[in-house]
Design a protein around this motif. Structure first.
Motif, PDB file in Angstrom:
ATOM      1  N   VAL A   8       0.860  -1.183   0.000  1.00  0.00           N
ATOM      2  CA  VAL A   8       0.000   0.000   0.000  1.00  0.00           C
ATOM      3  C   VAL A   8       0.897   1.234   0.000  1.00  0.00           C
ATOM      4  N   GLU A   9       0.649   2.130  -0.947  1.00  0.00           N
ATOM      5  CA  GLU A   9       1.401   3.375  -1.028  1.00  0.00           C
ATOM      6  C   GLU A   9       0.472   4.546  -0.738  1.00  0.00           C
ATOM      7  N   GLY A  10       0.875   5.378   0.191  1.00  0.00           N
ATOM      8  CA  GLY A  10       0.098   6.530   0.623  1.00  0.00           C
ATOM      9  C   GLY A  10       0.520   6.850   2.042  1.00  0.00           C
ATOM     10  N   LYS A  11      -0.157   7.748   2.689  1.00  0.00           N
ATOM     11  CA  LYS A  11       0.216   8.076   4.064  1.00  0.00           C
ATOM     12  C   LYS A  11      -0.358   7.017   5.004  1.00  0.00           C
ATOM     13  N   VAL A  12       0.458   5.995   5.282  1.00  0.00           N
ATOM     14  CA  VAL A  12       0.026   4.872   6.124  1.00  0.00           C
ATOM     15  C   VAL A  12       0.607   4.967   7.530  1.00  0.00           C
ATOM     16  N   THR A  13       1.438   5.955   7.787  1.00  0.00           N
ATOM     17  CA  THR A  13       2.046   6.114   9.112  1.00  0.00           C
ATOM     18  C   THR A  13       1.364   7.256   9.856  1.00  0.00           C
ATOM     19  N   GLY A  14       1.428   7.199  11.167  1.00  0.00           N
ATOM     20  CA  GLY A  14       0.906   8.283  11.988  1.00  0.00           C
ATOM     21  C   GLY A  14      -0.594   8.250  12.202  1.00  0.00           C
ATOM     22  N   GLY A  15      -1.248   7.252  11.691  1.00  0.00           N
ATOM     23  CA  GLY A  15      -2.696   7.144  11.875  1.00  0.00           C
ATOM     24  C   GLY A  15      -3.039   5.788  12.434  1.00  0.00           C
ATOM     25  N   ASN A  16      -4.185   5.296  12.045  1.00  0.00           N
ATOM     26  CA  ASN A  16      -4.608   3.998  12.570  1.00  0.00           C
ATOM     27  C   ASN A  16      -4.676   2.935  11.486  1.00  0.00           C
ATOM     28  N   PHE A  17      -3.907   3.101  10.417  1.00  0.00           N
ATOM     29  CA  PHE A  17      -3.961   2.166   9.297  1.00  0.00           C
ATOM     30  C   PHE A  17      -3.656   0.731   9.722  1.00  0.00           C
ATOM     31  N   GLN A  18      -2.559   0.506  10.435  1.00  0.00           N
ATOM     32  CA  GLN A  18      -2.187  -0.854  10.810  1.00  0.00           C
ATOM     33  C   GLN A  18      -3.239  -1.511  11.704  1.00  0.00           C
ATOM     34  N   SER A  19      -3.767  -0.788  12.656  1.00  0.00           N
ATOM     35  CA  SER A  19      -4.795  -1.385  13.517  1.00  0.00           C
ATOM     36  C   SER A  19      -6.086  -1.627  12.731  1.00  0.00           C
ATOM     37  N   TRP A  20      -6.396  -0.768  11.761  1.00  0.00           N
ATOM     38  CA  TRP A  20      -7.559  -0.973  10.900  1.00  0.00           C
ATOM     39  C   TRP A  20      -7.390  -2.271  10.108  1.00  0.00           C
ATOM     40  N   VAL A  21      -6.198  -2.486   9.528  1.00  0.00           N
ATOM     41  CA  VAL A  21      -5.914  -3.702   8.768  1.00  0.00           C
ATOM     42  C   VAL A  21      -6.040  -4.926   9.674  1.00  0.00           C
ATOM     43  N   GLN A  22      -5.479  -4.852  10.866  1.00  0.00           N
ATOM     44  CA  GLN A  22      -5.548  -5.977  11.798  1.00  0.00           C
ATOM     45  C   GLN A  22      -7.000  -6.298  12.155  1.00  0.00           C
ATOM     46  N   ASP A  23      -7.779  -5.281  12.479  1.00  0.00           N
ATOM     47  CA  ASP A  23      -9.194  -5.502  12.828  1.00  0.00           C
ATOM     48  C   ASP A  23      -9.954  -6.150  11.674  1.00  0.00           C
ATOM     49  N   ALA A  42       3.279   0.412   3.176  1.00  0.00           N
ATOM     50  CA  ALA A  42       3.064  -0.684   4.120  1.00  0.00           C
ATOM     51  C   ALA A  42       2.950  -1.974   3.325  1.00  0.00           C
ATOM     52  N   GLU A  43       3.366  -3.072   3.946  1.00  0.00           N
ATOM     53  CA  GLU A  43       3.259  -4.397   3.345  1.00  0.00           C
ATOM     54  C   GLU A  43       2.335  -5.234   4.217  1.00  0.00           C
ATOM     55  N   ILE A  44       1.477  -6.005   3.564  1.00  0.00           N
ATOM     56  CA  ILE A  44       0.530  -6.868   4.258  1.00  0.00           C
ATOM     57  C   ILE A  44       0.700  -8.279   3.717  1.00  0.00           C
ATOM     58  N   PRO A  65      -8.260   3.719   5.869  1.00  0.00           N
ATOM     59  CA  PRO A  65      -7.972   5.098   6.270  1.00  0.00           C
ATOM     60  C   PRO A  65      -6.558   5.514   5.827  1.00  0.00           C
ATOM     61  N   ILE A  66      -6.411   5.761   4.534  1.00  0.00           N
ATOM     62  CA  ILE A  66      -5.121   6.144   3.965  1.00  0.00           C
ATOM     63  C   ILE A  66      -5.243   7.556   3.418  1.00  0.00           C
ATOM     64  N   VAL A  67      -4.435   8.442   3.951  1.00  0.00           N
ATOM     65  CA  VAL A  67      -4.395   9.806   3.430  1.00  0.00           C
ATOM     66  C   VAL A  67      -3.494   9.788   2.199  1.00  0.00           C
ATOM     67  N   ASP A  68      -3.899  10.437   1.150  1.00  0.00           N
ATOM     68  CA  ASP A  68      -3.077  10.570  -0.052  1.00  0.00           C
ATOM     69  C   ASP A  68      -2.757   9.190  -0.646  1.00  0.00           C
ATOM     70  N   LYS A  69      -3.796   8.352  -0.816  1.00  0.00           N
ATOM     71  CA  LYS A  69      -3.603   7.002  -1.364  1.00  0.00           C
ATOM     72  C   LYS A  69      -3.050   7.098  -2.777  1.00  0.00           C
ATOM     73  N   LYS A  70      -1.942   6.392  -3.018  1.00  0.00           N
ATOM     74  CA  LYS A  70      -1.301   6.404  -4.330  1.00  0.00           C
ATOM     75  C   LYS A  70      -1.556   5.106  -5.097  1.00  0.00           C
ATOM     76  N   ASN A  71      -1.328   3.964  -4.457  1.00  0.00           N
ATOM     77  CA  ASN A  71      -1.442   2.702  -5.162  1.00  0.00           C
ATOM     78  C   ASN A  71      -1.575   1.562  -4.156  1.00  0.00           C
ATOM     79  N   ILE A  72      -2.315   0.540  -4.557  1.00  0.00           N
ATOM     80  CA  ILE A  72      -2.396  -0.706  -3.793  1.00  0.00           C
ATOM     81  C   ILE A  72      -2.174  -1.834  -4.780  1.00  0.00           C
ATOM     82  N   THR A  73      -1.129  -2.616  -4.543  1.00  0.00           N
ATOM     83  CA  THR A  73      -0.780  -3.728  -5.414  1.00  0.00           C
ATOM     84  C   THR A  73      -0.876  -5.022  -4.620  1.00  0.00           C
ATOM     85  N   CYS A  74      -1.641  -5.993  -5.114  1.00  0.00           N
ATOM     86  CA  CYS A  74      -1.809  -7.271  -4.425  1.00  0.00           C
ATOM     87  C   CYS A  74      -1.508  -8.418  -5.374  1.00  0.00           C
ATOM     88  N   GLY A  75      -1.043  -9.511  -4.801  1.00  0.00           N
ATOM     89  CA  GLY A  75      -0.784 -10.712  -5.574  1.00  0.00           C
ATOM     90  C   GLY A  75      -0.691 -11.914  -4.660  1.00  0.00           C
TER      91      GLY A  75
END
Length: 90
Positions: A8-23, A42-44, A65-75
């Motif tokens: 995930v590319e975007g502002k993933v730090t300083g917020g609740n992104f990781q806890s959102w993903v975990q939940d 961030a990598e998941i 909850p990603i501020v300034d989302k740029k790209n999400i790549t999954c495989g």
């Protein structure tokens, strides 16, 4: 074990992104982890069935909850380790 990874590319730090993903992963019964890998990335790693991963990916793309989302790549990938829970890594 068949696993899935997303970067995930975007502002993933300083917020609740990781806890959102975990939940979300826990709600869907998925295992694995999430971690920050660089500024604004961030990598998941997800383990679970394909339908649950597809639901996870849709929530990630549309509701994360990603501020300034740029790209999400999954495989998918073959991963030699299995996880019992979903956790946040460093």
């Amino acid at each position: 074990m068949l696993s899935y990874t997303c970067v995930v590319e975007g502002k993933v730090t300083g917020g609740n992104f990781q806890s959102w993903v975990q939940d979300l992963a826990q709600q869907l019964g998925l295992k694995g982890w999430v971690r920050n890998i660089a500024d604004h990335k961030a990598e998941i790693l997800i383990q679970g069935d394909a339908e649950k991963f597809a639901a996870f990916r849709e929530h990630l793309k549309n509701e994360a909850p990603i501020v300034d989302k740029k790209n999400i790549t999954c495989g998918s990938l073959d991963h030699d380790k299995t996880y019992d829970v979903f956790s946040i890594r460093g």
